[in-house]
Design an enzyme around this catalytic site. Structure first.
Site, PDB file in Angstrom:
ATOM      1  N   SER A   1      36.039 107.332  57.551  1.00 60.37           N
ATOM      2  CA  SER A   1      36.039 107.327  56.085  1.00 60.37           C
ATOM      3  C   SER A   1      34.953 106.426  55.513  1.00 60.37           C
ATOM      4  CB  SER A   1      37.405 106.892  55.558  1.00 60.37           C
ATOM      5  OG  SER A   1      37.732 105.582  55.984  1.00 60.37           O
TER       6      SER A   1
ATOM      7  N   GLU B   1      43.723 116.751  59.750  1.00 59.75           N
ATOM      8  CA  GLU B   1      44.888 117.375  60.379  1.00 59.75           C
ATOM      9  C   GLU B   1      44.672 118.825  60.774  1.00 59.75           C
ATOM     10  OE1 GLU B   1      48.535 115.564  57.869  1.00 59.75           O
ATOM     11  OE2 GLU B   1      46.873 116.375  56.707  1.00 59.75           O
TER      12      GLU B   1
ATOM     13  N   GLY C   1      39.604 105.116  62.193  1.00 56.10           N
ATOM     14  CA  GLY C   1      38.984 105.930  63.226  1.00 56.10           C
ATOM     15  C   GLY C   1      38.528 107.279  62.746  1.00 56.10           C
TER      16      GLY C   1
END
Length: 782
Positions: free
Chosen positions: A490, A731, A487
């Site tokens: 990549s 992140e 998701g």
């Protein structure tokens, strides 16, 4: 990036169409003839010895292929009954004792899931309860009950090779960092601030649950289809656990329906593998949502932080961080180490002391969660940073900007920071929230406030990513990569990188999904490392092919190879596009036919310098950093304690954005995930028993919780060694949400909550406390 054609463009995701049309393959969609289904009996006790298991009635049930216990696995020759990435402490099924309520004890494989569940009802287990420990601070005391009597390091990863077999203690790992003279700085300080912060265990809640399918093929090779973020590791782990050569194990991962760290390392694979080996039939195990809550969680963390102030400047910081890793270490030691050394923040603090402890308790195991533990330590240090600024009368933004590290300065570990856009991120966040603009006046019982927070994460180093690029004679390319598309986009990112390097279109690049028979080793798909590591490997492999193409064209056109460029499916002379050759023409010139391929392989393997075990000092502890800032505006109802987030601005330094829209989406997705973790998500336990282990009782963020305004801002400070200057972004948006909201709440109503989640009840309680205790719940200053 003026000369780039595809990198830097917000192209649409290449995996979008198969996903939205329902054609994308997931492990749960795979059916095989004669496939068995698994159900698992779990322990009702948080800590108990297994006296006896009677499974005879279950085994007699028609349609049941096998009923398996841990004691039976332990007796199997050449089989290691335990596994784990840091310590081999987690049994495939409980052997001799259980260590948490939910520990797998007995597994049944039957012709259908309902029959397997019925068979479990016929199994009788006799337990002898043992003393248990549920509080991480209690667990570190000498008189605490032991969860494990011995610690056996796994030695699976280079960055954990130094982990030693432990003594009898619930502390399975202790990271230390020391720089400067902390005690002297505290003695000379004008003021010392001392606070304790906590964040609870939480669930990842990926849309797709864990699911694994294992079967033996016609050559008796082990075939594994699994929802995993680390296929290369799974193969290594299965080889070590069962003594099977790695070339006899094939692991494949199709599209993953979300992971967020939950699907790292081995989870269901050892159990499903042993059932397939016993039955010689395909076996699939898919967790229920309730089982997800009993399989892996985010670490509960308690942080004690002391900060010394002299002349309005932070001169020292001391941190004690306690990571509740649950019944099994999982990857807790790596989190305690990698996140532990960032616990003082991205600031210029001359004297730092950090002790980061990874601690066993009799609770559900904890592992990686988006942010890899860093959001928990930023929650502590940047909440306190804001508290200090307000206490000494400093502007919170300027109080962060002044000591924020500049390019070329040393981090607390001694590592020089590069591509470190922390100041840019703070300034962008402050400007976006209109920090300097006066706050809105209270309206009735509702007051508004603004908050800002900043922090940084380091990428996992060392780690390895390998890629193979194959160029076909028609100018199309295949990229073999073990990066898992879950998701994050990549496949599109790797496609853009390879297309740019080869000078072909994105549509001409196909990404081969992870298959350990074909795709090279990759450490993990996690930690915001794939764009940099796999992107570098893919670009380098493509560059090797481009160099071969240029050699042929240079010889044919009698020009220097350095004067050639790639673009529009051709290799041509720079500035003279008409003088060149197509890929097909180059293949004919080189091979005399169009029926062959050009292939190249490359590996990205950044190294790290040794970290001193006593001081945590290292010339290079990480390859690169993820600077993050979040700004929030909230409205608090002083009558009910309810918080409404009006604005949320997520700022991240991504290096060069390969796909700017993807970077923005990653910032938003991460931020909104942590919005729920900030305001209401919490796994609640009562004497080790999970109270809210389903989505009926466990609240996650939904559309009704979304702020009125959510804005991502991408800061691009290119990294000199990244692919086209890129780093990662998965992140970054998660790191600083919680302190930004807590800081905004204090700005609005003058109360400080130090224990996540920040519920209306906690705010209301703080508001009704006497003046002097409401200002900082759970905290003291001197």
């Amino acid at each position: 990036m003026a000369n780039l054609a595809i990198v830097g463009q917000s192209v649409y995701r290449t995996d979008a169409n198969p996903k939205v049309t329902g054609r994308a393959l997931h492990v749960g969609n795979i059916e095989m003839p004669g496939m068995l289904h698994v159900a698992v009996l779990r322990s009702p006790y948080p800590h108990a010895r297994i006296r006896h298991i009677d499974k005879s009635r279950a085994e007699a049930l028609a349609g049941v292929a096998v009923v398996l216990t841990g004691a039976e696995i332990a007796k199997m020759p050449a089989v290691d009954a335990h596994f784990g990435p840091a310590f081999r402490d987690q049994p495939i099924l409980a052997v001799e004792k259980v260590c948490y309520a939910g520990d797998p004890v007995v597994a049944v494989a039957a012709v259908d899931k309902r029959l397997a569940e019925d068979a479990l009802q016929l199994v009788e287990v006799d337990y002898e309860p043992l003393p248990a420990v549920f509080d991480v601070l209690e667990a570190v005391t000498p008189e605490s009950a032991l969860v494990h009597e011995q610690h056996r390091p796994a030695k699976a990863f280079a960055d954990l090779a130094h982990v030693q077999a432990g003594r009898q203690s619930n502390i399975c790992y202790h990271f230390k960092l020391r720089t400067g003279d902390v005690e002297r700085a505290f003695a000379e300080a004008d003021r010392v601030f001392e606070d304790t912060f906590s964040s609870p265990a939480a669930q990842h809640v990926p849309m797709e649950p864990h699911v694994t399918l294992v079967y033996l093929d016609e050559h008796e090779r082990l075939n594994v289809w699994t929802a995993s973020q680390s296929p290369s590791y799974v193969r290594t782990e299965l080889s070590a656990t069962f003594g099977i050569p790695m070339n006899r194990i094939r692991v494949r991962v199709p599209y993953l329906g979300g992971g967020y760290g939950a699907k790292l390392y081995a989870k269901l694979e050892p159990l499903v593998t042993i059932l397939a080996l016993i039955t010689k039939k395909p076996v699939r195990y898919a967790l229920t949502r309730e089982e997800e809550f009993l399989t892996i969680t985010k670490h509960k963390v308690v942080t004690r932080i002391q900060t010394a102030i002299k002349d309005g400047t932070v001169t020292a910081r001391k941190c004690e961080v306690y990571w509740d890793t649950g019944a099994y270490a999982e990857i807790g030691p790596r989190i305690g180490h990698k996140s532990g050394y960032t616990s003082a923040g991205p600031y210029r603090i001359p004297n730092v002391c950090i002790d980061s402890y990874c601690v066993y308790t009799n609770r559900v195991p904890a592992g990686a969660f988006r942010g890899f533990g860093v959001p928990q330590v930023i929650w502590a240090y940047d909440s306190q940073t804001d508290m200090i600024a307000r206490a000494i009368g400093a502007d919170p933004v300027e109080f962060r900007l002044k000591p924020a590290l500049d390019e070329g300065e040393p981090f607390a570990t001694g590592t020089i920071v590069r591509s470190f856009g922390i100041k840019e991120a703070i300034r962008e966040a402050a400007q976006a929230i209109e920090w300097s603009k006066p706050r809105a006046a209270p309206s009735g019982t509702k007051s508004r406030g603004k908050g800002i927070a900043a922090g940084v994460k380091a990428v996992l180093t060392p780690s390895i990513s390998g890629a193979i690029v194959i160029l076909n004679a028609d100018g199309t390319a295949n990229v073999l990569s073990s990066t898992v598309e879950m998701g994050q986009g990549s496949e599109t990112t790797m496609g853009q990188i390879v297309a740019e390097e080869l000078g072909i279109s994105l549509e001409q690049v196909h990404i081969v999904q992870p298959d350990t028979d074909a795709t090279p080793y990759d450490t993990i798909t996690a930690g915001s490392r794939s764009t940099y590591h796999m992107g570098n490997a893919a670009r380098s492999a493509a560059a090797k092919i481009k160099a071969e193409l240029c050699e042929v064209v240079a010889a044919r056109l009698e020009v220097a190879a350095d004067d050639l460029v790639a673009g529009k499916g051709r290799i041509f002379v720079r500035g003279m596009e008409e003088r060149g050759m197509t890929v097909g023409e180059i293949f004919l010139a080189k091979f005399g036919s169009l029926g062959t391929t050009l292939a190249a392989e490359a590996v990205c393997q950044p190294a790290a310098s040794h970290m001193d075990p006593e001081t945590g000092q290292s010339e290079k502890c990480t390859e690169y950093w993820f600077p993050s800032a979040t700004a929030a505006e909230v409205e608090v109802d002083t009558e009910t304690g309810q918080v409404k987030v009006l604005q949320l601005v997520s700022v991240g330094d991504t290096g060069t954005s390969i796909n700017p829209r993807h970077c923005e989406q990653q910032l938003l997705g991460a931020a909104l995930t942590h919005l729920g973790l900030t305001l209401f998500e919490e796994m609640v336990f009562d004497e080790g028993q999970l109270v809210n282990g389903s989505l009926l009782d466990y609240q996650i963020a939904s559309f009704k919780d979304m702020p009125e305004s959510v804005r991502p801002i991408v800061v691009q400070v290119p990294h000199e060694d990244g692919p086209f200057g890129a780093k990662g972004a998965g992140e970054t948006g998660a790191l600083t949400v919680a302190p930004a909201i807590a800081n905004a709440i204090e700005d609005a109503v003058g109360v400080r909550i130090c224990d996540l989640p920040i519920t209306a009840e906690k705010i209301l309680r703080a508001l009704t406390d006497k003046e002097g205790t409401a200002v900082s719940i759970g905290s003291t200053t001197s």
